[in-house]
Motif scaffolding. Structure first.
Motif, short mmCIF file in Angstrom:
data_model
loop_
_atom_site.label_atom_id
_atom_site.label_comp_id
_atom_site.label_asym_id
_atom_site.label_seq_id
_atom_site.Cartn_x
_atom_site.Cartn_y
_atom_site.Cartn_z
N TYR B 55 0.92 -1.18 -0.04
CA TYR B 55 0.15 -0.02 -0.02
C TYR B 55 1.09 1.35 -0.12
CZ TYR B 55 -3.52 -3.48 1.52
OH TYR B 55 -4.24 -4.75 1.29
N ASN B 71 -4.70 -0.63 -6.60
CA ASN B 71 -3.06 -1.00 -6.85
C ASN B 71 -3.13 -2.13 -8.07
OD1 ASN B 71 -2.73 1.00 -5.01
ND2 ASN B 71 -2.20 -0.47 -3.46
N ARG B 74 -4.15 -0.75 -11.29
CA ARG B 74 -3.33 0.18 -11.85
C ARG B 74 -1.85 -0.60 -12.55
NH1 ARG B 74 -1.00 4.42 -7.74
NH2 ARG B 74 -0.01 5.14 -9.28
#
Lengths: 67, 203
Positions: B55, B71, B74
């Protein structure tokens, strides 16, 4: 009796042992362990009522906290 | 190999817990091209988590499953992430991971590790579970290993317990998470059979 524990052949006194007795004798000291006897998972509440005898294959791995 | 890797797109993997093991393992699987991840955790990201979990500082305070899903996307915009913000008990494990071929155990507490191993063995004998056990501290590269008990794989050193003296540090946690992800790939790409009777020991 002769049994296999984690791929090692071991000789134990007597003809049968409960999973609990076996773990105590083999010094599995951590409170949480995965135990399989002949490929079948033995739950913690079954340790007293499942017995191992000559020729059985026991696998035991400690479960350690952390992740 | 290219056609083999195509198989990963059609694979669903469950991640039980999104802390040090789960967040790093999920990220490795997303990069490798796994098509669908089912992630579950009840927790929120804290600043202390950033020492080993995947994170970022601007995600502190957010739900872990939401931050992790972001995440993962992405890195791989094609990935399907199913995020469950909940406490996993036996009932939730059965409901949430029903469609997963493999389930990655990524809890912190040993009693939770045992819970999911017992639940999956009982309800899903055809599924694989890849667990982590023993990852605290540093060094000891060659003590990290993977053992197979039928449909259960256990990655780690099987002895280093997290404590104040032996904290979970990023390299070793990520190493075990990578062992778990690598085992998932082998299960999927080599079509391993869960019910194989003979288990493999490395010593």
């Amino acid at each position: 009796m002769k049994i296999t524990v984690n791929n090692n052949e071991v000789s134990m006194a007597g003809e049968t042992l409960s999973v609990r007795e076996l773990l105590n004798q083999m010094n599995f000291t951590f409170p949480l362990i995965v135990v399989k006897v002949n490929g079948h998972l033995v739950k913690k509440e079954e340790y007293e009522r499942i017995f191992v005898g000559d020729g059985d294959n026991v696998e035991a791995i400690h479960l350690i906290s952390g992740g | 190999m290219k056609s083999k890797l195509e198989k990963l797109k059609g694979t669903c993997v469950g991640i039980a817990g999104c802390g040090g093991l789960g967040s790093n393992c999920a990220m490795a699987l997303a990069r490798a091209g796994v098509g669908r991840l089912v992630i579950a955790d009840f927790d929120v990201v804290t600043a202390a988590n950033l020492d080993r979990q995947y994170y970022f500082l601007d995600q502190v305070g957010r739900k872990k499953v939401e931050a992790l899903a972001e995440n993962l996307r992405r890195v791989n915009p094609d990935i399907v992430v199913e995020a469950h913000d909940l406490h996993l008990g036996p009932d939730e494990v059965v409901r949430v991971f029903r469609d997963c071929r493999v389930i990655v155990e990524a809890f912190d507490a040993a009693d939770m590790k045992l819970m999911i191993i017992e639940t999956v063995s009982e309800h899903f004998p055809d599924k694989f579970i890849v667990a982590g056990s023993g990852l605290a501290g540093y060094g000891g590269n060659n003590e990290l290993r993977t053992r197979r008990l039928g449909s259960l794989f256990i990655c780690g050193d099987e002895q280093s317990e997290v404590s104040d003296e032996l904290p979970p540090l990023a390299p070793r946690v990520a190493a075990v998470a990578a062992l778990q992800a690598n085992q998932v790939l082998e299960i999927v790409l080599d079509d391993l059979e869960p019910a194989r009777g003979e288990d493999v020991w490395d010593e």
